[in-house]
Design an enzyme around this catalytic site. Sequence first.
Site, short mmCIF file in Angstrom:
data_model
loop_
_atom_site.label_atom_id
_atom_site.label_comp_id
_atom_site.label_asym_id
_atom_site.label_seq_id
_atom_site.Cartn_x
_atom_site.Cartn_y
_atom_site.Cartn_z
N THR A 12 0.82 -1.31 -0.07
CA THR A 12 -0.32 -0.15 0.16
C THR A 12 0.88 1.07 -0.18
OG1 THR A 12 0.08 -0.30 2.87
CG2 THR A 12 -1.76 -1.24 1.40
N GLY A 13 2.44 1.58 -0.21
CA GLY A 13 3.40 2.31 0.00
C GLY A 13 3.46 2.99 -0.64
N VAL A 15 6.29 3.09 -3.09
CA VAL A 15 7.26 1.50 -3.38
C VAL A 15 6.22 0.56 -3.66
CG1 VAL A 15 8.81 0.24 -2.88
CG2 VAL A 15 9.81 2.68 -2.52
N ARG A 111 21.02 -4.44 4.12
CA ARG A 111 21.87 -3.84 3.92
C ARG A 111 23.35 -4.63 4.00
NH1 ARG A 111 19.14 1.54 2.13
NH2 ARG A 111 17.47 1.29 0.29
N CYS A 150 18.65 4.77 -3.20
CA CYS A 150 17.84 5.18 -4.24
C CYS A 150 19.05 6.68 -4.92
CB CYS A 150 16.33 5.75 -4.23
SG CYS A 150 16.57 7.16 -2.89
N GLN A 177 17.12 15.15 -3.98
CA GLN A 177 16.87 14.26 -4.24
C GLN A 177 14.76 14.79 -4.51
OE1 GLN A 177 19.48 12.19 -1.35
NE2 GLN A 177 17.50 11.23 -0.91
N SER A 180 9.26 12.21 -4.10
CA SER A 180 8.15 10.99 -3.97
C SER A 180 9.75 10.04 -3.12
CB SER A 180 8.18 10.11 -5.37
OG SER A 180 9.52 11.19 -5.83
N HIS A 243 15.99 11.30 -8.65
CA HIS A 243 17.21 12.28 -8.21
C HIS A 243 18.48 12.56 -8.50
CE1 HIS A 243 15.39 10.87 -4.68
NE2 HIS A 243 15.57 10.00 -3.94
N THR A 330 11.63 5.92 -7.62
CA THR A 330 11.05 4.80 -6.81
C THR A 330 10.86 3.74 -8.30
OG1 THR A 330 9.28 6.05 -7.99
CG2 THR A 330 9.80 6.17 -5.61
P1 NAP Z 1 5.65 3.76 3.38
O1 NAP Z 1 5.03 5.21 1.74
O2 NAP Z 1 4.93 4.56 4.60
O3 NAP Z 1 4.86 2.55 3.05
C1 NAP Z 1 5.24 1.47 3.98
C2 NAP Z 1 4.53 0.65 3.90
O4 NAP Z 1 5.14 -0.35 4.70
C3 NAP Z 1 3.27 0.55 3.62
O5 NAP Z 1 2.78 -0.39 2.94
C4 NAP Z 1 1.91 -0.41 4.81
O6 NAP Z 1 0.88 -0.20 4.89
C5 NAP Z 1 3.54 -1.12 5.57
N1 NAP Z 1 3.67 -1.48 7.02
C6 NAP Z 1 4.03 -0.05 7.85
N2 NAP Z 1 4.09 -0.67 9.50
C7 NAP Z 1 4.10 -2.15 9.17
C8 NAP Z 1 3.92 -2.87 10.35
N3 NAP Z 1 3.59 -3.29 11.16
N4 NAP Z 1 3.19 -4.54 9.48
C9 NAP Z 1 3.48 -4.86 8.22
N5 NAP Z 1 3.24 -3.41 7.18
C10 NAP Z 1 3.76 -2.59 7.63
O7 NAP Z 1 7.15 3.82 2.33
P2 NAP Z 1 7.87 4.07 1.40
O8 NAP Z 1 8.48 5.43 0.54
O9 NAP Z 1 6.83 3.19 0.42
O10 NAP Z 1 9.13 2.65 1.20
C11 NAP Z 1 8.97 1.67 1.35
C12 NAP Z 1 10.23 0.75 2.03
O11 NAP Z 1 11.27 1.46 0.51
C13 NAP Z 1 11.39 1.72 3.12
O12 NAP Z 1 12.07 0.94 3.88
C14 NAP Z 1 12.60 2.82 2.36
O13 NAP Z 1 12.93 3.17 3.07
C15 NAP Z 1 12.27 1.87 0.87
N6 NAP Z 1 13.02 2.63 0.04
C16 NAP Z 1 11.96 3.94 -0.62
C17 NAP Z 1 12.26 4.65 -1.65
C18 NAP Z 1 11.42 5.84 -2.31
O14 NAP Z 1 12.44 6.46 -2.87
N7 NAP Z 1 10.43 6.07 -2.07
C19 NAP Z 1 13.67 4.40 -2.64
C20 NAP Z 1 14.40 3.10 -1.98
C21 NAP Z 1 14.26 2.90 -0.70
P3 NAP Z 1 -0.14 0.26 5.79
O15 NAP Z 1 -0.47 1.45 4.57
O16 NAP Z 1 -0.91 -0.67 6.04
O17 NAP Z 1 0.22 1.12 6.70
#
Ligand code: NAP
Length: 353
Positions: A12-13, A15, A111, A150, A177, A180, A243, A330
């Site tokens: 749902t997030g 990524v 990592r 990223c 950066q 998103s 980025h 992303t």
């Molecule tokens: P985000 O939008 O905050 O999404 C987080 C996800 O984790 C949501 O699906 C959330 O579900 C889930 N979650 C949270 N608490 C949980 C729990 N207790 N049990 C199970 N699921 C849970 O974050 P994002 O930006 O997509 O980033 C996700 C990951 O990728 C992070 O570790 C981040 O550091 C990494 N990342 C992000 C990027 C980027 O460009 N955004 C790039 C590289 C790496 P709910 O919706 O139910 O809360």
Amino acid sequence: MSQFSVGVLGATGAVGQKFIRLLENHPWFSVTHVGASSRSAGKPYSEATHWIENVPIDTKVANLNVQDCDPAHFSDVDFVFSGLDSAVATDIEKSFAEAGIPVITNARNYRHFPTVPLLVPEVNPDHISLIKQQTFDPKGKGFIVTNPNCVCVPLVTAIRPIFNKYGVENIVMTSMQAISGAGYPGVPSLDITANVVPYIDGEEGKIGKEPLKLLGKLQDGKINHAKFQVQATATRVPVIEGHLLSVTMTLKEQPASIDELISVWKSWKSPIADLNLPTAPATPVKVYDDPRYPQPRVHAYIENGMQVSVGRIRKAEVMDVSFIALAHNTVRGAAGGAILNAELLVKKNYISK
Ligand code: NAP
């Protein structure tokens, strides 16, 4: 090839949504399970998700019920992608690997585990053999593979050809950066509208450390980390996707000229070029001669967001060489990079049905 059944954790997030979008018409992988927190579990995906992609949700995923991230609910999948919040990724990803389900993750938690590959297929494909030393699953089916931060993706992909030929001594760089990168809802609008925020919590440490593992040499089953230093300044800018990095390096050996260096960059061949992986860009590093390029809005989506763009290569007045690099954060920096990792793992028989 019949399709692999795939789960997405953190679906749902920001990524997670990119995974759903990029996997919609994937020739090998089909999303059959989606997982998130207990806040979302039990609801149809379309209801649990605040969808922020600019295309409609894949209808077959929209109707899937979101599950808790318990491996028992994912026993039918061949592997999972993870876009989990790093606050919860350690235990959840480990439980999947222990249950015999390979995990290909964007979260930072594993990592730097010595037996976990930190993988960019064009940069260090040989590192996947570390998987054989993992002990999460005694039967050897479950394992964890990570992709880098990223910013590190465009940095290491861009410097790989130069690192091979001349070696790198030191890097000084500033990242610009996109919003998103902070997930959803991310950075408050009053902070980022018509403004630059000159700090991103935790980012500079990752940029200093991850390239050393990524560019390390695999010897006797261990990574000998590369030895150079990175002085990074991470900033958030009012750009939605892509980025941009301004990088200056000192090299271990000097090229005869900047033209020679540029020709090394332009003639580099990716080590996975002949594998025909569906998500691999035809040109993983594109060098621009026009000094106005690359730009996030113009170039971030080229080759479906999987290309790293390089430009403004020039002799530096201090240190040796300066350049600009760009990647879609992303896609290439998260979900697309993880999908390419999974394709390599399938091709090399680490994931099978
Ligand atoms: P985000 O939008 O905050 O999404 C987080 C996800 O984790 C949501 O699906 C959330 O579900 C889930 N979650 C949270 N608490 C949980 C729990 N207790 N049990 C199970 N699921 C849970 O974050 P994002 O930006 O997509 O980033 C996700 C990951 O990728 C992070 O570790 C981040 O550091 C990494 N990342 C992000 C990027 C980027 O460009 N955004 C790039 C590289 C790496 P709910 O919706 O139910 O809360």
